[in-house]
Design a protein around this motif. Structure first.
Motif, short mmCIF file in Angstrom:
data_model
loop_
_atom_site.label_atom_id
_atom_site.label_comp_id
_atom_site.label_asym_id
_atom_site.label_seq_id
_atom_site.Cartn_x
_atom_site.Cartn_y
_atom_site.Cartn_z
N GLN A 38 0.83 -1.19 0.00
CA GLN A 38 0.00 0.00 0.00
C GLN A 38 0.88 1.26 0.00
OE1 GLN A 38 -0.10 -2.39 2.31
NE2 GLN A 38 -2.04 -3.42 2.00
N ILE A 39 2.06 1.16 0.57
CA ILE A 39 2.96 2.30 0.64
C ILE A 39 3.98 2.28 -0.50
CG2 ILE A 39 4.73 3.44 2.05
CD1 ILE A 39 3.28 2.16 4.49
N LEU A 40 4.59 1.11 -0.72
CA LEU A 40 5.67 1.02 -1.69
C LEU A 40 5.23 0.83 -3.13
CD1 LEU A 40 8.24 -1.21 0.21
CD2 LEU A 40 8.20 1.27 -0.02
N LYS A 41 4.09 0.19 -3.33
CA LYS A 41 3.64 -0.13 -4.67
C LYS A 41 4.76 -0.78 -5.46
CE LYS A 41 0.04 3.27 -4.68
NZ LYS A 41 -0.57 4.42 -5.27
N GLY A 42 5.17 -1.97 -4.99
CA GLY A 42 6.26 -2.74 -5.59
C GLY A 42 5.89 -3.36 -6.91
N HIS A 43 6.53 -4.45 -7.23
CA HIS A 43 6.32 -5.09 -8.52
C HIS A 43 4.90 -5.62 -8.69
CE1 HIS A 43 10.47 -4.78 -9.70
NE2 HIS A 43 10.87 -5.38 -8.58
N THR A 44 4.41 -5.55 -9.91
CA THR A 44 3.07 -6.02 -10.22
C THR A 44 3.09 -7.31 -11.03
OG1 THR A 44 2.98 -4.66 -12.22
CG2 THR A 44 2.12 -3.69 -10.17
N GLN A 45 4.29 -7.79 -11.36
CA GLN A 45 4.44 -9.07 -12.04
C GLN A 45 5.64 -9.79 -11.43
OE1 GLN A 45 4.33 -9.17 -16.33
NE2 GLN A 45 2.94 -7.42 -16.42
N TRP A 46 5.90 -11.00 -11.90
CA TRP A 46 6.94 -11.87 -11.37
C TRP A 46 8.30 -11.16 -11.27
CZ3 TRP A 46 10.09 -11.86 -15.56
CH2 TRP A 46 9.49 -11.77 -16.80
N VAL A 47 9.04 -11.56 -10.25
CA VAL A 47 10.38 -11.03 -10.03
C VAL A 47 11.38 -12.03 -10.58
CG1 VAL A 47 12.06 -10.27 -8.30
CG2 VAL A 47 9.62 -9.76 -8.00
N SER A 48 12.14 -11.61 -11.57
CA SER A 48 13.03 -12.51 -12.29
C SER A 48 14.47 -12.50 -11.77
CB SER A 48 13.06 -12.14 -13.77
OG SER A 48 13.45 -10.78 -13.91
N SER A 49 14.86 -11.42 -11.10
CA SER A 49 16.26 -11.31 -10.71
C SER A 49 16.41 -10.38 -9.52
CB SER A 49 17.07 -10.75 -11.90
OG SER A 49 18.44 -10.70 -11.60
N VAL A 50 17.37 -10.71 -8.66
CA VAL A 50 17.72 -9.85 -7.53
C VAL A 50 19.24 -9.77 -7.43
CG1 VAL A 50 15.63 -10.21 -6.17
CG2 VAL A 50 17.52 -11.81 -5.93
N ALA A 51 19.74 -8.63 -6.96
CA ALA A 51 21.19 -8.46 -6.80
C ALA A 51 21.46 -7.45 -5.70
CB ALA A 51 21.82 -7.97 -8.11
N PHE A 52 22.44 -7.76 -4.86
CA PHE A 52 22.88 -6.84 -3.81
C PHE A 52 23.97 -5.92 -4.36
CE2 PHE A 52 21.17 -10.12 -1.04
CZ PHE A 52 20.64 -9.39 0.01
N SER A 53 23.99 -4.70 -3.85
CA SER A 53 25.11 -3.80 -4.14
C SER A 53 26.34 -4.34 -3.43
CB SER A 53 24.79 -2.38 -3.67
OG SER A 53 24.59 -2.35 -2.27
N PRO A 54 27.55 -3.99 -3.90
CA PRO A 54 28.76 -4.51 -3.28
C PRO A 54 28.90 -4.21 -1.79
CG PRO A 54 29.28 -3.52 -5.39
CD PRO A 54 27.84 -3.20 -5.09
N ASP A 55 28.34 -3.08 -1.33
CA ASP A 55 28.41 -2.76 0.10
C ASP A 55 27.26 -3.39 0.90
OD1 ASP A 55 26.21 -1.16 -0.50
OD2 ASP A 55 27.25 0.73 -0.10
N GLY A 56 26.33 -4.05 0.21
CA GLY A 56 25.22 -4.73 0.87
C GLY A 56 24.10 -3.83 1.35
N ARG A 57 24.18 -2.54 1.06
CA ARG A 57 23.15 -1.61 1.53
C ARG A 57 21.91 -1.59 0.66
NH1 ARG A 57 26.34 3.73 3.67
NH2 ARG A 57 27.65 2.63 5.16
N LEU A 58 22.08 -1.90 -0.63
CA LEU A 58 20.97 -1.85 -1.57
C LEU A 58 20.70 -3.21 -2.16
CD1 LEU A 58 21.92 1.41 -3.53
CD2 LEU A 58 20.28 1.20 -1.64
N LEU A 59 19.46 -3.41 -2.56
CA LEU A 59 19.05 -4.61 -3.28
C LEU A 59 18.27 -4.16 -4.49
CD1 LEU A 59 18.71 -7.77 -3.27
CD2 LEU A 59 16.48 -7.34 -2.22
N ALA A 60 18.62 -4.67 -5.66
CA ALA A 60 17.87 -4.37 -6.88
C ALA A 60 17.06 -5.60 -7.26
CB ALA A 60 18.82 -4.01 -8.02
N SER A 61 15.84 -5.37 -7.74
CA SER A 61 15.00 -6.46 -8.22
C SER A 61 14.43 -6.08 -9.58
CB SER A 61 13.87 -6.76 -7.22
OG SER A 61 13.08 -5.62 -6.98
#
Length: 161
Positions: A38-61
């Protein structure tokens, strides 16, 4: 799936549009962005890939909805949404964490790779050359090269500069 750089966390993406962060030691969920939809309005379809930033602070999907969402790992909050693909199949951070690559399929089903400036959330450039969807992207350890693998049966090495 992707392990955090320190090996303590595991991120998963799935067909139910969920991104889940797990504590490797306990096997417990740390956060799920979908609980905050309700707040973030994340993905609306399947998530195919995830990756952490080298410092571990961020995650991309990356998702079938054509977006890449960058999440703050500590809070589970969305930092930004990157738009520009039809379907995102793969994401990868550069070794210095400044760039993010996303591989996809275009409207004509040709494969494209977009390089993003992580800090600014802006497209740096679009790499075109595959005739099929780009299913995998990876930076070389020194960050000078980016490899993209496609369903067209080819791998292209790109000079990042």
């Amino acid at each position: 799936v992707a392990f955090s750089p320190d090996g303590r966390l595991l991120a998963t993406g799935s067909e139910d549009n969920m991104v889940i962060l797990w504590d490797v030691r306990t096997g417990e969920r740390i956060w799920t962005p979908q609980k905050q939809m309700q707040i973030l309005k994340g993905h609306t379809q399947w998530v195919s890939s995830v990756a952490f930033s080298p410092d571990g602070r961020l995650l991309a999907s990356g998702s079938g909805d054509g977006t890449v969402i960058v999440w703050d790992v500590r809070t589970g909050e969305r930092v930004r949404t990157l738009e520009g693909h039809k379907t995102v199949w793969s994401v990868a951070f550069s070794p210095d964490g400044r760039l993010l690559a996303s591989g996809s399929a275009s409207e004509s089903w040709d494969g494209t790779v977009i390089l993003w400036d992580v800090g600014a959330g802006e497209r740096v450039r679009t790499l075109e050359g595959h005739t099929g969807p780009v299913r995998s992207v990876a930076f070389s350890p020194d960050g000078r090269l980016l490899a993209s693998g496609s369903l067209d049966g080819t791998v292209i090495l790109w000079g990042v500069r």
